[in-house]
Every structure is written in C-alpha cells, then in structure tokens.
Scaffold this motif. Structure first.
Motif, PDB file in Angstrom:
ATOM      1  N   SER A 101      13.365  10.305   5.650  1.00 18.39           N
ATOM      2  CA  SER A 101      12.729   9.846   4.369  1.00 18.39           C
ATOM      3  C   SER A 101      11.133   9.052   4.772  1.00 18.39           C
ATOM      4  O   SER A 101      11.531   8.178   5.740  1.00 18.39           O
ATOM      5  CB  SER A 101      13.456   8.858   3.422  1.00 18.39           C
ATOM      6  OG  SER A 101      12.836   8.681   2.234  1.00 18.39           O
ATOM      7  N   GLY A 102      10.090   9.585   4.184  1.00 18.49           N
ATOM      8  CA  GLY A 102       8.895   8.823   4.899  1.00 18.49           C
ATOM      9  C   GLY A 102       8.936   7.086   4.871  1.00 18.49           C
ATOM     10  O   GLY A 102       8.941   6.725   5.883  1.00 18.49           O
ATOM     11  N   SER A 103       9.559   6.686   3.682  1.00 17.97           N
ATOM     12  CA  SER A 103       9.434   4.995   3.753  1.00 17.97           C
ATOM     13  C   SER A 103      10.593   4.621   4.474  1.00 17.97           C
ATOM     14  O   SER A 103      10.316   3.496   4.918  1.00 17.97           O
ATOM     15  CB  SER A 103       9.538   4.860   2.170  1.00 17.97           C
ATOM     16  OG  SER A 103      10.765   5.427   1.742  1.00 17.97           O
ATOM     17  N   ILE A 162       1.057  -1.271  -0.010  1.00 17.99           N
ATOM     18  CA  ILE A 162      -0.122   0.088  -0.071  1.00 17.99           C
ATOM     19  C   ILE A 162       0.901   1.177   0.093  1.00 17.99           C
ATOM     20  O   ILE A 162       1.509   1.290   0.738  1.00 17.99           O
ATOM     21  CB  ILE A 162      -0.885   0.130   1.132  1.00 17.99           C
ATOM     22  CG1 ILE A 162      -1.696  -1.220   1.562  1.00 17.99           C
ATOM     23  CG2 ILE A 162      -1.797   1.365   1.168  1.00 17.99           C
ATOM     24  CD1 ILE A 162      -2.782  -1.556   0.365  1.00 17.99           C
ATOM     25  N   LYS A 163       0.876   1.865  -1.111  1.00 17.05           N
ATOM     26  CA  LYS A 163       1.961   2.969  -1.194  1.00 17.05           C
ATOM     27  C   LYS A 163       1.745   4.390  -0.458  1.00 17.05           C
ATOM     28  O   LYS A 163       0.494   4.915  -0.318  1.00 17.05           O
ATOM     29  CB  LYS A 163       1.756   3.332  -2.550  1.00 17.05           C
ATOM     30  CG  LYS A 163       2.349   2.207  -3.693  1.00 17.05           C
ATOM     31  CD  LYS A 163       3.506   1.652  -3.371  1.00 17.05           C
ATOM     32  CE  LYS A 163       3.850   0.601  -4.707  1.00 17.05           C
ATOM     33  NZ  LYS A 163       4.863  -0.238  -4.208  1.00 17.05           N
ATOM     34  N   TYR A 164       2.693   4.946   0.104  1.00 19.98           N
ATOM     35  CA  TYR A 164       2.638   6.250   0.609  1.00 19.98           C
ATOM     36  C   TYR A 164       3.045   7.064  -0.524  1.00 19.98           C
ATOM     37  O   TYR A 164       3.877   7.020  -1.174  1.00 19.98           O
ATOM     38  CB  TYR A 164       3.961   6.092   1.729  1.00 19.98           C
ATOM     39  CG  TYR A 164       4.657   7.613   1.883  1.00 19.98           C
ATOM     40  CD1 TYR A 164       3.952   8.702   2.121  1.00 19.98           C
ATOM     41  CD2 TYR A 164       6.126   7.551   1.744  1.00 19.98           C
ATOM     42  CE1 TYR A 164       4.645   9.861   2.240  1.00 19.98           C
ATOM     43  CE2 TYR A 164       6.836   8.768   1.756  1.00 19.98           C
ATOM     44  CZ  TYR A 164       6.159  10.053   2.032  1.00 19.98           C
ATOM     45  OH  TYR A 164       6.578  11.075   2.262  1.00 19.98           O
ATOM     46  N   SER A 217      17.538   3.534  -2.029  1.00 16.96           N
ATOM     47  CA  SER A 217      18.185   3.626  -0.814  1.00 16.96           C
ATOM     48  C   SER A 217      18.061   4.400   0.227  1.00 16.96           C
ATOM     49  O   SER A 217      18.630   4.146   1.411  1.00 16.96           O
ATOM     50  CB  SER A 217      19.594   3.705  -1.341  1.00 16.96           C
ATOM     51  OG  SER A 217      20.026   4.914  -1.798  1.00 16.96           O
ATOM     52  N   SER A 218      17.027   5.478   0.037  1.00 20.49           N
ATOM     53  CA  SER A 218      16.961   6.314   1.404  1.00 20.49           C
ATOM     54  C   SER A 218      16.135   5.708   2.407  1.00 20.49           C
ATOM     55  O   SER A 218      16.526   5.860   3.624  1.00 20.49           O
ATOM     56  CB  SER A 218      16.053   7.482   0.805  1.00 20.49           C
ATOM     57  OG  SER A 218      14.722   6.919   0.307  1.00 20.49           O
ATOM     58  N   ALA A 219      15.450   4.684   2.065  1.00 22.41           N
ATOM     59  CA  ALA A 219      14.604   3.938   3.424  1.00 22.41           C
ATOM     60  C   ALA A 219      15.642   3.177   4.243  1.00 22.41           C
ATOM     61  O   ALA A 219      15.924   3.300   5.401  1.00 22.41           O
ATOM     62  CB  ALA A 219      13.728   2.924   2.849  1.00 22.41           C
TER      63      ALA A 219
HETATM   64  C1  DP6 Z   1       6.506   5.258  -4.225  1.00 19.87           C
HETATM   65  O1  DP6 Z   1       9.815   8.065   1.247  1.00 19.87           O
HETATM   66  O2  DP6 Z   1      11.256   8.260  -0.975  1.00 19.87           O
HETATM   67  O3  DP6 Z   1       8.317   4.470  -2.891  1.00 19.87           O
HETATM   68  O4  DP6 Z   1       9.230  10.969   2.165  1.00 19.87           O
HETATM   69  O5  DP6 Z   1       9.766  12.355   0.172  1.00 19.87           O
HETATM   70  O6  DP6 Z   1      11.825  10.848   1.271  1.00 19.87           O
HETATM   71  P1  DP6 Z   1      10.084  11.118   0.878  1.00 19.87           P
HETATM   72  O7  DP6 Z   1       9.620  10.142  -0.146  1.00 19.87           O
HETATM   73  P2  DP6 Z   1      10.019   8.503  -0.259  1.00 19.87           P
HETATM   74  O8  DP6 Z   1       8.595   8.086  -0.880  1.00 19.87           O
HETATM   75  C2  DP6 Z   1       8.363   6.623  -1.313  1.00 19.87           C
HETATM   76  C3  DP6 Z   1       7.316   6.430  -2.314  1.00 19.87           C
HETATM   77  C4  DP6 Z   1       7.098   5.046  -2.972  1.00 19.87           C
HETATM   78  C5  DP6 Z   1       6.156   4.412  -2.067  1.00 19.87           C
HETATM   79  C6  DP6 Z   1       6.408   3.905  -0.671  1.00 19.87           C
HETATM   80  O9  DP6 Z   1       7.551   3.591  -0.426  1.00 19.87           O
HETATM   81  O10 DP6 Z   1       5.420   3.673   0.159  1.00 19.87           O
END
Ligand code: DP6
Length: 401
Positions: free
Chosen positions: A154-156, A17-19, A121-123
């Motif tokens: 980073s949110g994810s 489920i995507k953020y 790689s940010s997650a």
């Molecule tokens: C499509 O976590 O990279 O992978 O919070 O701005 O750093 P920021 O964004 P990020 O977005 C990930 C978006 C996605 C969906 C997901 O991982 O849920």
C-alpha cells in the motif's frame, strides 16, 4: 529443531502532504511526493509475527484472527515474494545460512485499534509485515530499502518504516527503485507534536483510496495542476518548517494540502466526497480557534487534516491539546469518558468542555452524542520495533495463538 520466527510492530502515519494518484498501479508509483507524521505505537499499532518452516504447505496469513486469501499476483503475494528474494540474496552470499527463502511462511497480524474506527490500517499493517519478515530473514536492508517493498503493499505504508517526520520521494525511474521513504527528522527532533484523532461516525461505504485516486488521475484537471505546480514547493516548505520546528508554517501547509486533496476528490468525475457535516464543523472550529490566537497577536495553534474518510486528525503542540479537547467536546459530546493518556485533565475529566476567550460559538452548531464517536490523543512516534519472542502471535504449532 530450530524455530524461525520473528515479531515486529509498526506505526500508523497520517500525511500532511497527501499521496493521491498513481503513475504505475502495479508497482504503486505515485504522481507526487508526500510527507507524513508517524504516530506513537504505544497508542496505535499493527503487530505481526512471521514464521518460516519446512513443514508448511503454503503461505498463509491471518489478520485480526481471520485467515485472508493471499491472491496470486496480489499485493500481499508481491510483498512476501519480494522479501523472499532479498532473503535468497543473503543465502547466496553465505552458504551457512538456512534456506528459509525456500520455506512457506505463516503470518499473523493484529491491530490494537478496531477496524471499525475507520483508521487506515493498511499502512501500519504492510509496514509490520515487511518489518517482521526482515527480522525473520535477518536482512541487512535499511528502512528505505524495506520501504520499497512496503510501498508495493500500500503506497502510504512505505512511510511507516520510519518514525518522526517522513517523506515518500516519488522518484522517476520506471522500475520504482527510487520511489522510497526517507526520514525528514526523527521523533526526537520535535517530540512536542501531538495529534488528536476525532473518530467520526460514518454509515455509508466510502470510495476506497485505491479506486478513488485512480478515478482522480483519469478525470481531474486540478490534479495535474497540483502535481506540477503545488506539491514540489510544499514538500520543500514543510520540510523546512519541520527542520525549524515552525508550527505556524507546518500547520498552514498541512491544512492547505488537506483542502487541496479534498478539492481534487471533488474535481473527480463523478465527484468524491470524503468529508461530511461533522468533518466540516471540525474545520470551522479549528479555523476559529486559530483566528482567536492570531487576533491576539499569536500564531496558528492547531492544524486539521483529513484522509479518504470523515475522521479528523488535529496536529498541535502538546500545550494546546487540552484546549482543543475541551473545544471538540463542547460541540461533540462524547459517548464515553475521554481516555487521557498524557494526564491533561486529572480526576475530574474533561466535563462538558469549554471555549477559549473570544471564540465565536456561532461558527458551528452543536451535534448530538456520538457524532464524534471517540477521541484518541497520541503524538509523533518511532519507527517499527522488533519485539521479544514472548510477544509472538503464532503458537508452537505455527497457528494463531
Ligand atoms: C488519502 O496508501 O491507502 O491516506 O496505495 O492504493 O493502497 P494504495 O492507497 P493508500 O492511500 C492513502 C491516501 C491518503 C493520503 C496519504 O496517506 O498520503
């Protein structure tokens, strides 16, 4: 003299489920909850060493051996200062603790997968940063508490603080203190979930997640429908599917949500395209593979999902991965032999691939060598690990080894 140093590794996660969308861009508070599978660190991970020392002149960070600027007020600086704040709380409660919160830190981080692979790689990176500082500072914080800080990198990343199946609850408080990750089920609950990552060749520079999702928030009316009427029920349904180890339901929801995420990208003004012809061909192959199974009285056998780029991640029970690799290789000849970490193929390797009985070969056209550059077979994995001193990335001089 004491050395204050710790090393941790953290996994990659791929959302079902995507953020997509922030209601607060500084605190990184999302417009909807999300849910992901944590992938095995034995295959994909970020490793980070953090060290605090009274002699350091400023906070410094090296990523894959290149020094990165820690911009004032930026995401890195926020995470580091939040971790120092938690350390200060420890020191205030126990005066015998060394005052590490007043020292600068040196941080060295490496990914074991090439950045060029186009895998986010940010997650794993921010999760490893937070996990290594938590070990350095001996914080009593739970993974959910640490996820509050990783989220601001980073949110994810907040979802990479747990192994297994992880929800990021969007929360409702303006200060973000209830926007955190929770474990839906540990890796051991459903270890049979494997993943095949198809690394798709991509020459053009895509729109970053951060800027893309902000444009979607500003311009897409479909996103508002998704937030209000779609995601809450899907979060419930996929959590129940995971609890029941119901792959059919898990796969259906995962594919629907990937599709809707790419639909809201398309609904953005100007529109954003993350998938390309190769991505769409892989969708056609998985749809046909599932159709054959259902036509024979079976259930869904695989689920595709795509993030903000053309790479496919295919989730499937382990027993189906061999057929799926053969299917992908048939349409996408590989430049290099398939790395076979689970020993599915034996010495002969994958060969030229093959299709399951009843598969309609016309659903996609075959591509040339290198359209899919690489296949990575992995599975659901555990959360961050604290590593032994020998695995440190910083030398005795406090600089990258
Ligand atoms: C499509 O976590 O990279 O992978 O919070 O701005 O750093 P920021 O964004 P990020 O977005 C990930 C978006 C996605 C969906 C997901 O991982 O849920």
């Amino acid at each position: 003299m004491s050395v204050y140093q710790a090393t941790a590794s953290a996994p990659v996660n791929i959302a079902c489920i995507k953020y997509w969308g922030k209601r607060d861009t500084k605190l990184i508070l999302p417009t909807n909850s999300s849910l992901s599978v944590t992938l095995d660190q034995d295959h994909l991970r970020s490793t980070t060493t953090s060290r605090a020392d009274a002699s350091f002149k400023k906070d410094r960070l090296w990523l894959n051996d290149t020094e990165e600027e820690i911009k004032e007020g930026g995401r890195l600086a926020t995470c580091i200062s939040e971790m120092k704040r938690l350390r200060r709380e420890v020191e205030e409660k126990d005066a015998s603790q060394p005052k590490l919160s007043s020292y600068y830190v040196h941080i060295c981080s490496r990914n074991n997968f090439p950045t060029a692979a186009g895998l986010a790689s940010s997650a794993s990176g921010f999760a490893a940063l937070v996990a290594s500082l938590a070990a350095l500072y001996k914080l009593p914080a739970s993974p959910s508490e640490l996820s509050l800080i990783a989220r601001q990198g980073s949110g994810s990343a907040c979802r990479s603080l747990f192994g297994g199946f992880v929800a990021w609850q969007m929360g409702s408080l303006p200060d973000g203190s209830d926007s955190l990750a929770v474990e839906v089920a540990p890796q051991s609950h459903w270890p049979d979930i494997h993943a095949l990552i198809c690394v798709v060749s991509d020459d053009k520079k895509g729109t970053s997640s951060t800027s893309g999702m902000q444009r979607t928030v500003e311009t897409s009316t479909l996103l508002q429908h998704r937030i209000a009427h779609v995601v809450p029920a899907r979060m419930e349904a996929i959590s129940a599917a995971i609890q029941a180890r119901d792959f059919d339901a898990f796969a259906r929801i995962t594919m629907q949500d990937s599709n809707q995420f790419h639909a809201v990208a398309l609904d953005t003004d100007p529109p954003i395209f993350y998938m390309n012809d190769v991505s769409r061909a892989i969708i056609a192959l998985i749809v046909e593979y599932n159709r054959v199974s259902v036509a024979n009285g079976g259930k869904l056998k695989a689920a595709y999902t795509y993030d903000a780029g053309p790479n496919a991640v295919i989730y499937a029970p382990k027993e189906n991965i061999k057929e799926i690799v053969e299917l992908i290789v048939k349409y996408f000849p590989q430049p290099e032999a398939f790395k076979d970490p689970f020993g599915l193929f034996g010495a002969a390797g994958v060969g030229e691939g093959k299709l399951v009985d009843g598969f309609n070969p016309a659903v996609a056209k075959p591509f040339g060598v290198g359209a899919v550059k690489n296949l990575i077979h992995t599975r659901v994995g555990d959360g961050p690990r604290v590593l032994r001193a020998e695995e440190a990335l910083l030398g005795t001089d406090g600089l990258p080894k």
